[in-house]
Design a protein around this motif. Structure first.
Motif, mmCIF file in Angstrom:
data_model
loop_
_atom_site.group_PDB
_atom_site.id
_atom_site.type_symbol
_atom_site.label_atom_id
_atom_site.label_comp_id
_atom_site.label_asym_id
_atom_site.label_seq_id
_atom_site.Cartn_x
_atom_site.Cartn_y
_atom_site.Cartn_z
ATOM 1 N N ASP A 69 0.850 -1.185 0.000
ATOM 2 C CA ASP A 69 0.000 0.000 0.000
ATOM 3 C C ASP A 69 0.891 1.244 0.000
ATOM 4 O OD1 ASP A 69 -1.689 2.181 0.905
ATOM 5 O OD2 ASP A 69 -3.136 0.630 1.464
ATOM 6 N N GLN B 259 1.906 2.968 3.112
ATOM 7 C CA GLN B 259 2.959 2.422 3.976
ATOM 8 C C GLN B 259 4.223 3.271 3.879
ATOM 9 O OE1 GLN B 259 2.663 0.199 6.161
ATOM 10 N NE2 GLN B 259 1.172 -1.344 5.549
ATOM 11 N N GLN C 40 15.910 0.285 6.009
ATOM 12 C CA GLN C 40 14.825 -0.059 6.930
ATOM 13 C C GLN C 40 13.511 -0.235 6.178
ATOM 14 O OE1 GLN C 40 15.378 3.265 9.611
ATOM 15 N NE2 GLN C 40 15.974 1.889 11.270
ATOM 16 N N LYS D 167 12.074 -3.897 6.389
ATOM 17 C CA LYS D 167 10.960 -4.032 7.326
ATOM 18 C C LYS D 167 9.591 -3.894 6.664
ATOM 19 C CE LYS D 167 13.678 -2.582 11.297
ATOM 20 N NZ LYS D 167 13.848 -3.916 11.892
ATOM 21 N N PHE D 168 9.523 -3.239 5.523
ATOM 22 C CA PHE D 168 8.232 -3.076 4.848
ATOM 23 C C PHE D 168 8.182 -3.866 3.536
ATOM 24 C CE2 PHE D 168 8.481 0.619 7.564
ATOM 25 C CZ PHE D 168 7.172 0.871 7.954
ATOM 26 N N PRO E 81 9.431 -8.153 3.336
ATOM 27 C CA PRO E 81 8.478 -9.108 3.927
ATOM 28 C C PRO E 81 7.117 -9.092 3.228
ATOM 29 C CG PRO E 81 9.457 -7.711 5.627
ATOM 30 C CD PRO E 81 9.880 -7.147 4.312
ATOM 31 N N THR E 82 6.693 -7.921 2.727
ATOM 32 C CA THR E 82 5.416 -7.858 2.014
ATOM 33 C C THR E 82 5.493 -8.646 0.711
ATOM 34 O OG1 THR E 82 5.053 -5.656 2.929
ATOM 35 C CG2 THR E 82 3.648 -6.309 1.097
ATOM 36 N N PRO F 97 7.010 -17.204 9.240
ATOM 37 C CA PRO F 97 6.183 -17.969 10.192
ATOM 38 C C PRO F 97 4.752 -17.446 10.316
ATOM 39 C CG PRO F 97 7.824 -16.636 11.342
ATOM 40 C CD PRO F 97 8.123 -16.534 9.881
ATOM 41 N N TRP F 98 4.551 -16.166 9.980
ATOM 42 C CA TRP F 98 3.213 -15.597 10.153
ATOM 43 C C TRP F 98 2.187 -16.214 9.216
ATOM 44 C CZ3 TRP F 98 7.214 -13.066 7.782
ATOM 45 C CH2 TRP F 98 7.038 -12.734 6.463
ATOM 46 N N LYS F 99 2.644 -16.884 8.157
ATOM 47 C CA LYS F 99 1.702 -17.517 7.252
ATOM 48 C C LYS F 99 1.013 -18.703 7.916
ATOM 49 C CE LYS F 99 1.529 -16.528 3.327
ATOM 50 N NZ LYS F 99 0.603 -15.550 2.729
ATOM 51 N N GLN F 100 1.650 -19.264 8.943
ATOM 52 C CA GLN F 100 1.097 -20.452 9.596
ATOM 53 C C GLN F 100 0.120 -20.091 10.705
ATOM 54 O OE1 GLN F 100 2.222 -23.078 7.990
ATOM 55 N NE2 GLN F 100 3.515 -21.644 6.892
ATOM 56 N N ALA F 101 0.338 -18.923 11.317
ATOM 57 C CA ALA F 101 -0.388 -18.587 12.541
ATOM 58 C C ALA F 101 -1.885 -18.469 12.308
ATOM 59 C CB ALA F 101 0.129 -17.288 13.126
ATOM 60 N N LEU G 293 -3.500 -0.308 8.041
ATOM 61 C CA LEU G 293 -2.146 -0.361 7.490
ATOM 62 C C LEU G 293 -1.156 -1.018 8.436
ATOM 63 C CD1 LEU G 293 -1.683 3.055 5.661
ATOM 64 C CD2 LEU G 293 -2.164 0.835 4.677
ATOM 65 N N LEU H 261 1.231 -4.141 9.342
ATOM 66 C CA LEU H 261 1.955 -5.103 8.528
ATOM 67 C C LEU H 261 1.469 -6.499 8.919
ATOM 68 C CD1 LEU H 261 5.441 -3.406 8.855
ATOM 69 C CD2 LEU H 261 3.941 -3.386 6.857
ATOM 70 N N PHE I 148 2.578 -9.301 8.561
ATOM 71 C CA PHE I 148 3.575 -10.292 8.972
ATOM 72 C C PHE I 148 4.156 -9.993 10.347
ATOM 73 C CE2 PHE I 148 5.128 -7.237 5.874
ATOM 74 C CZ PHE I 148 6.113 -6.572 6.579
ATOM 75 N N TYR J 33 -1.738 -11.806 15.247
ATOM 76 C CA TYR J 33 -1.470 -11.168 13.959
ATOM 77 C C TYR J 33 -2.695 -10.350 13.545
ATOM 78 C CZ TYR J 33 2.800 -13.839 13.392
ATOM 79 O OH TYR J 33 4.056 -14.340 13.558
ATOM 80 N N ARG K 260 -4.633 -10.220 11.079
ATOM 81 C CA ARG K 260 -5.836 -10.866 10.539
ATOM 82 C C ARG K 260 -6.569 -11.712 11.569
ATOM 83 N NH1 ARG K 260 -4.147 -16.120 9.039
ATOM 84 N NH2 ARG K 260 -1.885 -16.180 8.897
ATOM 85 N N GLN K 261 -5.967 -11.857 12.749
ATOM 86 C CA GLN K 261 -6.674 -12.560 13.824
ATOM 87 C C GLN K 261 -7.481 -11.587 14.676
ATOM 88 O OE1 GLN K 261 -2.928 -14.245 15.279
ATOM 89 N NE2 GLN K 261 -3.723 -16.283 14.867
#
Lengths: 252, 274
Positions: A148, A151, A164, A168-169, A172-173, A248-252, B104, B106, B108, B149, B151-152
């Motif tokens: 976006d 951001q 940074q 950091k933006f 990872p996006t 790892p956030w894809k699993q949570a 907005l 993040l 992740f 996160y 989305r939770q």
């Protein structure tokens, strides 16, 4: 619960696969198909055991070329993707070149590369790199563009440096897109390396394919096919594993 | 009593304490050049005092968001002058927290890590900012959401996290661009109140953009009404109501008077066609 579903995810396709081999075996035996046309699974699986050493040696040679070629294509692909996604000027200058390269039927460059670079690993690596470069680039561009725009307002208001903002933006996006590009591309690379090995190699599965054809050893051809597809599946699984560890956030 | 201890805790950050002032003179924004140029905004004058809560209200496309981006130095001015705390603003303001209509966050990063991004990027003391983050989570009704996160979380929770992110480094100014626009009415009323309470304790300068008359009157010291094409400020209304203001603003007869006034301006502008 999760263990059961994990088991199912592995067991179900495995069962289908075994079932397919069984049907194949029955059909080949039932219709008495000659081995040089279509060997039964039992025949080429036996061949795999017999030729274990050759298959492993040449399979490893092919795998090395895939990995080197893939990295040689993916790294410039990612860098150019970032530039194209972030800078209009880069997009205007680079995109036409990229589209031109993509339009080339690159596999037909193989003989030319052999003329230029002779019997070495370089043509294999170069062609694999050329072919993996584009899909990696396209997915990464999509990934870097998925950020976006606001951001950047946030990162600037925080006084973020270029690094940074990138680490950091942006990275990872874009990462999930990049990984999905990797997963598909790494399998394509298997084919590319084998094709070039047909043309100029003393090693690798492609070379072994020629040897098998010379001696009409169809079971060996199928064994090679089997090993090649295992390499593809294994590499793709490595990408998935890396994605799980790094994102790892894809699993949570 | 709790209130008092919170006040000191919230305002003893290592950065500035008091709100900043914004002074803009005849600022404009034009996109593009030559005959294709689009004059989006201005000229606009702003005079926002330290610790003041100012709302910009107006129909869609009137340049409210652009005004906010100009006032924070995130977008360059096409003309005019802009001073923050009496100093010309030459680069993006960093003593600032921003909340947009979309959270907005993040996706992740966990809720806490999204807030701690301020600390990471600004290189602030981790322990101090962590403590402030925990307190803001507390104050904003986000207890237990630290490790979730985005989305939770529900839409309202996400927006609360994004408010925490905008405040955790104790900025002198808070810029909010329709921060409650995407929330349901009940959540909106609650967050409005929570924001007012936080603001009463910290007295940061707030520039608040909204298209809701209720929000503007319910929160502001002063409401600036804007018109479209090009965006201009056409009316300034001081809101003289006691604080904290109630959930149901109809309790104040004055509220209806203020709301009526803004409605009638919109009617004159042709925003409403009844």
């Amino acid at each position: 619960m999760t263990q059961i579903s994990m088991l199912r995810r592995v067991a179900e396709p495995a069962l289908w696969f075994v079932g397919l081999l069984v049907v194949w075996e029955i059909l080949v035996r039932g219709f008495a198909v000659p081995t040089f046309i279509l060997p039964a699974p039992s025949q080429f699986l036996t061949q795999m055991v017999v030729d274990y050493q050759r298959l492993a040696q040449h399979g490893w040679a092919t795998t090395q070329m895939i990995l080197i070629g893939f990295v040689a294509g993916a790294v410039p692909g990612l860098i150019l993707a970032y530039l194209i996604a972030r800078f209009r000027l880069a997009e205007q200058i680079l995109y036409p070149v990229v589209v031109f390269i993509q339009g080339l039927p690159k596999i037909t460059l193989a003989p030319l590369l052999l003329v230029w670079f002779g019997f070495s690993d370089f043509p294999k690596i170069l062609l694999t790199a050329l072919i993996t470069f584009f899909p990696v680039l396209v997915d990464a561009v999509t990934g870097f563009r998925s950020i976006d725009k606001r951001q950047y307002y946030l990162s600037r208001s925080m006084g973020a440096s270029w690094w940074q903002t990138f680490s950091k933006f942006e990275l990872p996006t874009a990462a999930p897109y990049i990984f999905s590009g990797f997963r598909i591309t790494v399998v394509v690379a298997v084919t590319v390396v084998i094709v070039v090995e047909w043309l100029n190699s003393q090693t690798g599965l492609g070379y072994l394919v020629l040897r098998a054809m010379d001696s009409s050893n169809t079971p060996l051809l199928f064994a090679i096919l089997f090993v090649g597809s295992m390499i593809g599946v294994a590499l793709s699984a490595c990408v998935t594993l890396a994605e799980r560890l790094l994102l790892p956030w894809k699993q949570a | 009593m709790n209130q008092v201890s919170m006040t000191s805790a919230l305002s003893t950050g290592q950065t500035s304490v008091a709100g900043a002032s914004i002074t803009a003179q005849a600022i404009t924004k034009t996109y593009g050049e030559g005959p294709a140029a689009f004059h989006a905004l201005g000229p606009i004058d702003l005079d926002i005092k330290p610790g003041e809560f100012v709302s910009l209200i107006g129909p869609s496309g009137c340049g409210k968001s652009t005004t906010l981006l100009l006032a924070s130095g995130l977008e360059p001015l096409s003309s005019g002058t802009l001073e923050v705390d009496g100093k010309p603003l030459t680069r993006p303001l960093s003593e600032v927290g921003i909340v947009f209509q979309d959270h907005l966050l993040l996706d992740f990063r966990t809720a806490l890590d999204n807030v701690m991004l301020q600390q990471e990027i600004r290189g602030l003391d981790k322990a101090v900012i962590r403590e402030r983050a925990d307190m803001l989570f507390d104050r904003l009704g986000l207890k237990g959401a630290q490790k979730k996160y985005p989305r939770q979380l529900s839409g309202g929770m996400r927006q609360r996290v994004s408010i925490a992110r905008a405040l955790v480094h104790d900025p002198s100014m808070l810029l909010m661009d329709e921060p409650f626009g995407a929330l349901d009415a009940i959540t909106r009323t609650q967050i409005r109140h929570d924001l007012e309470m936080l603001w009463l304790e910290t007295r940061k300068t707030v520039l608040f953009i909204t298209h809701s008359i209720e929000e503007a009157v319910g929160l502001s010291d002063r409401v600036l009404v804007m018109s479209t094409s090009p965006g201009r400020i056409i009316e300034e209304i001081k809101i003289d109501l006691p604080r904290p203001r109630p959930a149901h603003l109809g309790e104040y007869p004055e509220f209806s008077a203020y709301a009526e006034k803004i409605y009638s301006i919109f009617a004159k502008l042709g925003v409403y066609k009844f």
